[in-house]
Design an enzyme around this catalytic site. Sequence first.
Site, mmCIF file in Angstrom:
data_model
loop_
_atom_site.group_PDB
_atom_site.id
_atom_site.type_symbol
_atom_site.label_atom_id
_atom_site.label_comp_id
_atom_site.label_asym_id
_atom_site.label_seq_id
_atom_site.Cartn_x
_atom_site.Cartn_y
_atom_site.Cartn_z
ATOM 1 N N GLU A 117 27.452 29.597 -23.213
ATOM 2 C CA GLU A 117 27.166 30.845 -23.250
ATOM 3 C C GLU A 117 25.570 31.015 -22.828
ATOM 4 O O GLU A 117 25.113 32.050 -22.824
ATOM 5 C CB GLU A 117 27.381 31.479 -24.638
ATOM 6 C CG GLU A 117 28.998 31.695 -25.201
ATOM 7 C CD GLU A 117 29.634 32.458 -24.329
ATOM 8 O OE1 GLU A 117 29.023 33.045 -23.454
ATOM 9 O OE2 GLU A 117 30.863 32.621 -24.453
ATOM 10 N N HIS A 141 24.625 34.083 -31.516
ATOM 11 C CA HIS A 141 25.872 34.384 -31.339
ATOM 12 C C HIS A 141 26.757 33.732 -32.738
ATOM 13 O O HIS A 141 26.538 32.371 -32.831
ATOM 14 C CB HIS A 141 26.656 33.897 -30.148
ATOM 15 C CG HIS A 141 28.281 33.932 -30.159
ATOM 16 N ND1 HIS A 141 28.892 35.148 -30.504
ATOM 17 C CD2 HIS A 141 28.946 33.101 -30.024
ATOM 18 C CE1 HIS A 141 30.314 34.694 -30.661
ATOM 19 N NE2 HIS A 141 30.293 33.590 -30.026
ATOM 20 N N HIS A 143 30.535 33.559 -35.381
ATOM 21 C CA HIS A 143 31.998 33.816 -35.674
ATOM 22 C C HIS A 143 31.832 34.298 -37.140
ATOM 23 O O HIS A 143 32.147 33.623 -37.973
ATOM 24 C CB HIS A 143 32.636 32.739 -35.486
ATOM 25 C CG HIS A 143 32.931 32.249 -34.228
ATOM 26 N ND1 HIS A 143 33.447 30.875 -33.774
ATOM 27 C CD2 HIS A 143 32.354 32.887 -32.969
ATOM 28 C CE1 HIS A 143 33.516 30.864 -32.521
ATOM 29 N NE2 HIS A 143 32.623 31.640 -31.979
ATOM 30 N N GLU A 171 21.861 50.108 -46.875
ATOM 31 C CA GLU A 171 20.674 49.557 -46.120
ATOM 32 C C GLU A 171 21.088 49.532 -44.486
ATOM 33 O O GLU A 171 20.106 49.406 -43.811
ATOM 34 C CB GLU A 171 20.406 47.980 -46.525
ATOM 35 C CG GLU A 171 21.578 46.970 -46.130
ATOM 36 C CD GLU A 171 20.994 45.678 -46.573
ATOM 37 O OE1 GLU A 171 22.039 44.902 -47.199
ATOM 38 O OE2 GLU A 171 20.291 45.311 -46.232
ATOM 39 N N HIS A 212 36.527 37.884 -31.956
ATOM 40 C CA HIS A 212 35.881 36.763 -31.644
ATOM 41 C C HIS A 212 34.540 36.565 -32.642
ATOM 42 O O HIS A 212 34.155 35.472 -33.038
ATOM 43 C CB HIS A 212 35.382 36.852 -30.047
ATOM 44 C CG HIS A 212 34.391 35.403 -29.600
ATOM 45 N ND1 HIS A 212 34.761 35.117 -28.334
ATOM 46 C CD2 HIS A 212 33.743 34.668 -30.148
ATOM 47 C CE1 HIS A 212 33.868 34.027 -28.198
ATOM 48 N NE2 HIS A 212 33.376 33.591 -29.452
HETATM 49 ZN ZN LIG Z 1 31.936 32.285 -29.770
#
Ligand SMILES: [Zn+2]
Length: 275
Positions: A117, A141, A143, A171, A212
């Site tokens: 990525e 990133h 999960h 918040e 994802h």
């Molecule tokens: Zn991922």
Amino acid sequence: MKSILDVDVMQRYIRMCDDGWLQGWHERNGGNLSYRMKPEEAEQCRPFFCTPGEWVPMGVTGQNLAGEYFITTGSGKYFRNVILDPVHSIGIVEINEEGNAWRIVWGLEDGGKPTSEFPTHFMNHSIRSAATGGACRVIYHAHIPNLIAMTYTLPLTDKAFSRALWKSATECPVVFPDGVGVVPWMVPGGTQIALATSKLMEKYDAAVWAHHGAFCSGPDFDTTFGLMHTIEKAAEIYNLVMSSGQGQVRQTITDDNLRAIAKEFGVVLNEEFLE
Ligand SMILES: [Zn+2]
């Protein structure tokens, strides 16, 4: 300093990877983290740099990031192993003067490469850096399971997710007043998802990837990890409410409550998402 691993920025980067692992957000080789180094941090690490590898084209260009150095997780590498075996799990890459290729200057030993990525991270760094006057340095990133679960039950719109999260914990409107963007399901690792995500990151500092995970950005490790953590906690509360109440909500944070929070904390809420 005896080792690059004694340098403060490396210690903080590794700690964030481990914090994500401990949260349960990085099964197997899931997730990735990149950090745009400050010039003085790159200088602290330079004595430990190796002979640079070959330049590798990224397929995307970020002219504003020419000559920058990034710490990145490796392709196929496990967050679980970052703290145990950093030299094989993470690396530092230098960007060329055209802003379209990287080369490894430390780490990712024995043939490792930056995360698949990395082009997505790089484009998001380019856009967030421009949008924040150079303040943004971290792209993360993960999960995060409760947010992923929400992408099966809510409409995949920026408004639906921003409102649901804001109303799940007091918040939230203070932590992400612009709201969050939503990317529909796409094949990960390609140019299409990189473009879709970076388009949203012009407006938001967090994006949901349907079925994802999430992308978060911020000026430093604490803020970025804190944003991911806050979103996931709000998502957990949302799912608890929906499941325990079987879809019935007796009371919630109203839109006027949201406006009152924004006023008290001096943030400007994205009015597009208020009614
Ligand atoms: Zn991922």
